[in-house]
Design an enzyme around this catalytic site. Structure first.
Site, PDB file in Angstrom:
ATOM      1  N   ASN A   9       0.868  -1.178   0.000  1.00  0.00           N
ATOM      2  CA  ASN A   9       0.000   0.000   0.000  1.00  0.00           C
ATOM      3  C   ASN A   9       0.905   1.228   0.000  1.00  0.00           C
ATOM      4  O   ASN A   9       1.513   1.557   1.015  1.00  0.00           O
ATOM      5  CB  ASN A   9      -0.901  -0.035   1.253  1.00  0.00           C
ATOM      6  N   LYS A  11       0.136   4.276  -0.147  1.00  0.00           N
ATOM      7  CA  LYS A  11      -0.492   5.442   0.509  1.00  0.00           C
ATOM      8  C   LYS A  11      -0.229   6.680  -0.352  1.00  0.00           C
ATOM      9  O   LYS A  11      -0.144   6.566  -1.569  1.00  0.00           O
ATOM     10  CB  LYS A  11       0.022   5.612   1.944  1.00  0.00           C
ATOM     11  N   HIS A  94      -9.560   1.680   5.592  1.00  0.00           N
ATOM     12  CA  HIS A  94      -8.226   1.804   6.203  1.00  0.00           C
ATOM     13  C   HIS A  94      -8.319   2.754   7.405  1.00  0.00           C
ATOM     14  O   HIS A  94      -9.056   3.747   7.355  1.00  0.00           O
ATOM     15  CB  HIS A  94      -7.215   2.322   5.171  1.00  0.00           C
ATOM     16  N   GLU A  96      -6.501   5.056   8.410  1.00  0.00           N
ATOM     17  CA  GLU A  96      -6.209   6.464   8.118  1.00  0.00           C
ATOM     18  C   GLU A  96      -7.447   7.149   7.540  1.00  0.00           C
ATOM     19  O   GLU A  96      -7.729   8.305   7.842  1.00  0.00           O
ATOM     20  CB  GLU A  96      -5.004   6.558   7.167  1.00  0.00           C
ATOM     21  N   GLU A 166      -5.594  -4.772  11.093  1.00  0.00           N
ATOM     22  CA  GLU A 166      -4.507  -3.806  11.272  1.00  0.00           C
ATOM     23  C   GLU A 166      -4.691  -3.048  12.586  1.00  0.00           C
ATOM     24  O   GLU A 166      -5.438  -2.065  12.633  1.00  0.00           O
ATOM     25  CB  GLU A 166      -4.513  -2.794  10.120  1.00  0.00           C
ATOM     26  N   GLY A 172       2.451   2.160  10.839  1.00  0.00           N
ATOM     27  CA  GLY A 172       3.409   3.249  10.630  1.00  0.00           C
ATOM     28  C   GLY A 172       4.213   3.629  11.860  1.00  0.00           C
ATOM     29  O   GLY A 172       4.871   4.664  11.874  1.00  0.00           O
ATOM     30  N   SER A 211       3.327  -2.219  10.505  1.00  0.00           N
ATOM     31  CA  SER A 211       4.794  -2.326  10.676  1.00  0.00           C
ATOM     32  C   SER A 211       5.350  -3.703  10.328  1.00  0.00           C
ATOM     33  O   SER A 211       6.298  -4.178  10.952  1.00  0.00           O
ATOM     34  CB  SER A 211       5.205  -1.908  12.089  1.00  0.00           C
TER      35      SER A 211
END
Ligand code: PGA
Length: 251
Positions: A9, A11, A94, A96, A166, A172, A211
């Site tokens: 991904n 991003k 996701h 985010e 996730e 991240g 991660s």
């Protein structure tokens, strides 16, 4: 040998090398791997992905979509438009987007329906925050994300979704879940989905994300209920991504 699903991904990032070089290299890496390789890209790069990956084994797709097929939604991109660019997959829910763009479970549900209608594979993300884990709410939060996100979908449709657990605190941050934590949740999620939607555990594809890198991939991906990984930071450098793609684990 277990067939792994390794989904990068990007991003809102460019890879560390030129994108053309990156996609060509990815295509070569995937060719010599038994694993499934996929990359999600920002919308403007989908045309290039189509050109370079059309004949390759690499699956590619978008990081978002709108749930309506067309209309007055300035700045949005519909699923039929993604199909025009040969996309196979699209990320939904996701963390985010849940955090910064108000992507609610209801919107996740509408997007899943729009993608399944067009025979595209949704990658449905979900997971708990640090605070929720500390308060022992992890399983409750995940059950809500799944049950509300999957409203009105049939078992046959649910089988077509790639699920991605996730934990938000691992995304991240450089601090992944331990393989034990990831496996505990993966087992819980698969058993929950199987029971709720009348599926077998083996019919569900579940990725771990947060991660994941070349160093911890072998340990995490070798766990029984984990079928692959959703990889953010570590997919930007194609050489690091290659190491993850080349992970080999026993069935
Ligand atoms: P990360 O991102 O690998 O950089 O933690 C994973 C993701 O957001 O899918």
């Amino acid at each position: 040998m277990k067939k792994l699903y390794l989904f990068g991904n990007l991003k809102m990032n460019k890879p560390t090398c030129d994108l053309t070089e990156y996609l060509k290299k990815l295509s070569k890496i995937a060719k010599s791997s038994e694993n499934v390789v996929c990359v999600s890209l920002p919308y403007p790069y989908l045309g290039l992905a189509q050109k370079l990956l059309k004949k390759s084994k690499v699956l590619y797709g978008a990081e978002n979509c709108h749930y309506e097929p067309k209309g007055a939604f300035t700045g949005e991109v519909s699923v039929p438009m993604l199909k025009e660019f040969g996309c196979n997959t699209c990320i939904v829910g996701h963390s985010e987007r849940r955090t910064y763009d108000n992507e609610t479970n209801e919107k996740v549900n509408l997007k899943l329906k729009a993608l399944l209608k067009e025979s595209m594979t949704p990658i449905m993300c979900f997971g708990e925050t640090k605070d929720e884990r500390d308060k022992a709410l992890t399983k409750k939060v995940i059950k809500t994300q799944l049950s509300e996100g999957l409203v009105d979908l049939t078992a046959n449709e649910i089988k077509k979704i790639v699920f991605a657990y996730e934990p938000v605190w691992a995304i991240g941050t450089g601090v992944s879940a331990t393989s034990k934590q990831a496996e505990e949740m993966a087992k819980f999620i698969k058993e929950y989905l199987a029971k709720e939607y009348d599926l077998t555990v083996g019919e569900i594809v579940l990725l771990y994300g947060g991660s994941l890198n070349a160093e911890n991939a072998q340990d995490i991906l070798s766990k029984t209920h984990i079928d692959g990984g959703l990889i953010g930071g570590a997919c930007l450098d194609v050489n690091k991504y290659e190491k993850i793609i080349n992970t080999v684990v026993e069935e």
